[in-house]
Design an enzyme around this catalytic site. Structure first.
Site, mmCIF file in Angstrom:
data_model
loop_
_atom_site.group_PDB
_atom_site.id
_atom_site.type_symbol
_atom_site.label_atom_id
_atom_site.label_comp_id
_atom_site.label_asym_id
_atom_site.label_seq_id
_atom_site.Cartn_x
_atom_site.Cartn_y
_atom_site.Cartn_z
ATOM 1 N N GLU A 1 -2.147 32.007 -34.563
ATOM 2 C CA GLU A 1 -1.670 30.642 -33.193
ATOM 3 C C GLU A 1 -1.514 29.976 -32.775
ATOM 4 O OE1 GLU A 1 -5.838 28.968 -34.247
ATOM 5 O OE2 GLU A 1 -6.142 30.154 -35.619
ATOM 6 N N GLU B 1 -10.193 28.377 -42.055
ATOM 7 C CA GLU B 1 -9.998 26.507 -42.787
ATOM 8 C C GLU B 1 -10.787 26.387 -43.827
ATOM 9 O OE1 GLU B 1 -10.392 24.559 -38.655
ATOM 10 O OE2 GLU B 1 -8.897 26.277 -37.754
HETATM 11 O O1 G3I Z 1 -17.647 28.780 -22.618
HETATM 12 C C1 G3I Z 1 -18.273 28.551 -23.116
HETATM 13 C C2 G3I Z 1 -19.623 28.716 -22.261
HETATM 14 O O2 G3I Z 1 -20.251 29.382 -21.781
HETATM 15 C C3 G3I Z 1 -20.852 27.916 -22.983
HETATM 16 O O3 G3I Z 1 -22.066 27.176 -22.066
HETATM 17 C C4 G3I Z 1 -20.201 26.174 -23.570
HETATM 18 C C5 G3I Z 1 -21.525 25.834 -24.239
HETATM 19 O O4 G3I Z 1 -21.081 25.040 -25.137
HETATM 20 O O5 G3I Z 1 -19.482 26.318 -24.415
HETATM 21 C C6 G3I Z 1 -18.476 27.614 -23.632
HETATM 22 O O6 G3I Z 1 -17.631 27.767 -24.347
HETATM 23 C C7 G3I Z 1 -16.460 27.319 -24.741
HETATM 24 C C8 G3I Z 1 -15.551 27.694 -25.543
HETATM 25 O O7 G3I Z 1 -14.308 27.533 -26.194
HETATM 26 C C9 G3I Z 1 -14.456 28.538 -24.638
HETATM 27 O O8 G3I Z 1 -13.958 27.794 -23.811
HETATM 28 C C10 G3I Z 1 -16.762 26.555 -26.008
HETATM 29 O O9 G3I Z 1 -17.956 25.272 -25.957
HETATM 30 C C11 G3I Z 1 -15.559 25.340 -27.184
HETATM 31 O O10 G3I Z 1 -16.265 24.731 -28.357
HETATM 32 C C12 G3I Z 1 -14.944 26.388 -27.406
HETATM 33 O O11 G3I Z 1 -13.884 25.805 -28.029
HETATM 34 C C13 G3I Z 1 -12.880 27.109 -29.022
HETATM 35 C C14 G3I Z 1 -12.285 25.723 -29.961
HETATM 36 O O12 G3I Z 1 -11.809 26.434 -31.157
HETATM 37 C C15 G3I Z 1 -13.975 25.963 -30.788
HETATM 38 O O13 G3I Z 1 -14.528 27.694 -30.645
HETATM 39 C C16 G3I Z 1 -11.383 26.914 -27.789
HETATM 40 O O14 G3I Z 1 -12.030 27.293 -26.870
HETATM 41 C C17 G3I Z 1 -10.617 27.159 -28.839
HETATM 42 O O15 G3I Z 1 -8.847 27.371 -28.577
HETATM 43 C C18 G3I Z 1 -11.142 26.379 -30.476
HETATM 44 O O16 G3I Z 1 -9.454 27.372 -31.239
HETATM 45 C C19 G3I Z 1 -9.219 26.811 -32.716
HETATM 46 C C20 G3I Z 1 -9.587 28.285 -33.370
HETATM 47 O O17 G3I Z 1 -10.956 28.572 -33.114
HETATM 48 C C21 G3I Z 1 -9.193 27.802 -35.285
HETATM 49 N N1 G3I Z 1 -7.629 27.106 -35.239
HETATM 50 C C22 G3I Z 1 -7.742 25.610 -34.331
HETATM 51 C C23 G3I Z 1 -8.099 25.961 -32.584
HETATM 52 C C24 G3I Z 1 -8.133 24.982 -32.231
HETATM 53 O O18 G3I Z 1 -8.869 24.358 -32.153
#
Ligand code: G3I
Length: 386
Positions: free
Chosen positions: A295, A179
């Site tokens: 995705e 991105e």
């Molecule tokens: O599970 C952990 C937990 O153990 C930890 O304590 C906590 C601390 O913040 O984080 C938790 O992880 C979360 C993770 O998702 C797993 O569920 C993160 O907070 C959260 O930020 C993360 O969100 C992800 C997001 O990207 C940011 O990385 C989403 O699942 C994921 O679907 C989303 O994917 C993005 C792609 O990477 C790029 N393209 C867009 C897409 C959708 O936004």
């Protein structure tokens, strides 16, 4: 494979006949009516879907790779889900565990526990693994205060080298840079004003790909982006900016091997222009790049409550998009951003106002195949064998 054509009674039962009859939801090209029935409404049509070969095998038969994003948390703690994942997918992409905020708890330490688990899981289940992502603007909280113009290149190259070397030879492809284009930031080159750009200038992208190529010469190196799918001014401008970025990288012999088209589709309003989409993909392919749909999912936030109608619209979005995208021979993989509605980022990031569960992915929250599954399977069958 025997398709049961829907009888008129079944159409009315499904409540879809009326909609299709009055043209409210035009019947998508190439979708077999027999697959209309959402598995929630039971019946032998859902049973028919259940007996079909997996998306993995239907993709392989069409020269494609099908896979999905998932996480250690979901795969490790949910055995039924894990079983369906291994059944339907040939590829796994880490939804979170290989990102900076997961791997880098502090400026001087790495946490590979989850990444190692995913690599081991992929290996032990014969899955190809996608790494996501080595460079993005979503960074750990310590980054802003710690990384500056003087040390940014060292942080960037050390991170990429450490992570990509650890899994060298075990990763099918890496989203090296994610991105990097964001026209709202107002730059003539369309680059997003990320912390990396602020510290290193546009060259951060070349630096990243060269470091990744050195660390893992076997991995396919991908530039990944979103918001490119539809026939509107923003998407058209972004397609042009992405193409120009890829042209610049290729003109400097930067080792970028493929383009990742995220393909987060909208289930409503947004209009596809097959000609413009096909031309963009063809222009990317003409740079000698492979293309991955990285995705894929469908936002159903503003779709009707009715499950049968909503499943129909979601399936139509998949069928229409993939019937165009898979016409491009350079497309080698279709990855959905999740496999089951049980675990989709959309529940957190794009929840429905009526609080009903999101229904965007090939399997429902009970892990049954639904119309979206059939639409994706159908699109693999329809792939031109050019
Ligand atoms: O599970 C952990 C937990 O153990 C930890 O304590 C906590 C601390 O913040 O984080 C938790 O992880 C979360 C993770 O998702 C797993 O569920 C993160 O907070 C959260 O930020 C993360 O969100 C992800 C997001 O990207 C940011 O990385 C989403 O699942 C994921 O679907 C989303 O994917 C993005 C792609 O990477 C790029 N393209 C867009 C897409 C959708 O936004």
């Amino acid at each position: 494979m025997i398709h049961h054509r829907l009888t008129r009674r079944q159409m009315i039962q499904l409540g879809v006949g009326a909609a299709a009859g009055i043209g409210a939801i035009p019947r998508p090209r190439g979708t077999d009516l027999s697959l209309l029935q959402s598995s929630e409404s039971g019946g032998d049509l859902a049973a028919n879907m259940a007996q079909q070969p997996s998306l993995k095998y239907q993709a392989i038969a069409s020269g494609l790779i099908y896979g999905a994003a998932s996480s250690m948390k979901d795969l490790k703690n949910d055995q039924p889900f894990q079983t369906q994942f291994v059944r339907e997918c040939q590829m796994l992409v880490s939804e979170w565990e290989l990102k900076w905020d997961a791997v880098r708890p502090t400026p001087s330490t790495y946490n590979f526990a989850a990444g190692d688990w995913l690599v081991q899981f992929a290996r032990s289940h014969g899955l190809l693994l996608r790494g996501h992502t080595l460079v993005w603007h979503w960074l750990p909280q310590w980054f802003e205060q710690t990384v500056n113009r003087q040390n940014a290149e060292r942080f960037l190259t050390e991170h990429i080298t450490t992570v990509a070397k650890r899994y060298a030879g075990q990763v099918h492809s890496w989203d090296v840079v994610n991105e990097a284009i964001h026209l709202d930031d107002g730059r003539a080159d369309g680059l997003r004003n990320t912390p990396w750009l602020q510290r290193l200038g546009p060259d951060y992208i070349e630096i990243a790909f060269r470091a990744a190529a050195k660390a893992d010469p076997k991995a396919l190196l991908v530039y990944n982006d979103y918001g490119l799918e539809y026939d509107n001014r923003d998407d058209e401008a972004k397609r042009s900016a992405v193409l120009k970025l890829l042209e610049r990288l290729k003109s400097k012999n930067v080792p970028v091997h493929a383009f990742g088209m995220q393909s987060h589709l909208m289930g409503h309003e947004a209009r596809l222009n097959p000609g413009k989409l096909r031309r963009f993909l063809s222009d990317v392919a003409s740079l000698g790049l492979k293309i991955l749909i990285t995705e894929l999912d469908v936002v159903d936030q503003n779709l009707p409550k009715d499950i049968v109608v909503r499943d129909r619209i979601v399936a139509t979005a998949y069928e229409r998009y993939l019937s165009v995208a898979l016409d491009e021979p350079a497309v080698i993989a279709v990855i959905t951003w999740g496999l089951s509605d049980r675990y989709t980022w959309l529940s957190r990031f794009y929840p429905r106002k009526d609080k009903l569960p999101v229904r965007s992915l090939p399997l429902n929250d009970k892990l049954d195949r639904k119309l979206a599954w059939s639409a994706i399977a159908q699109s693999f069958k329809g792939r031109s064998s050019r």
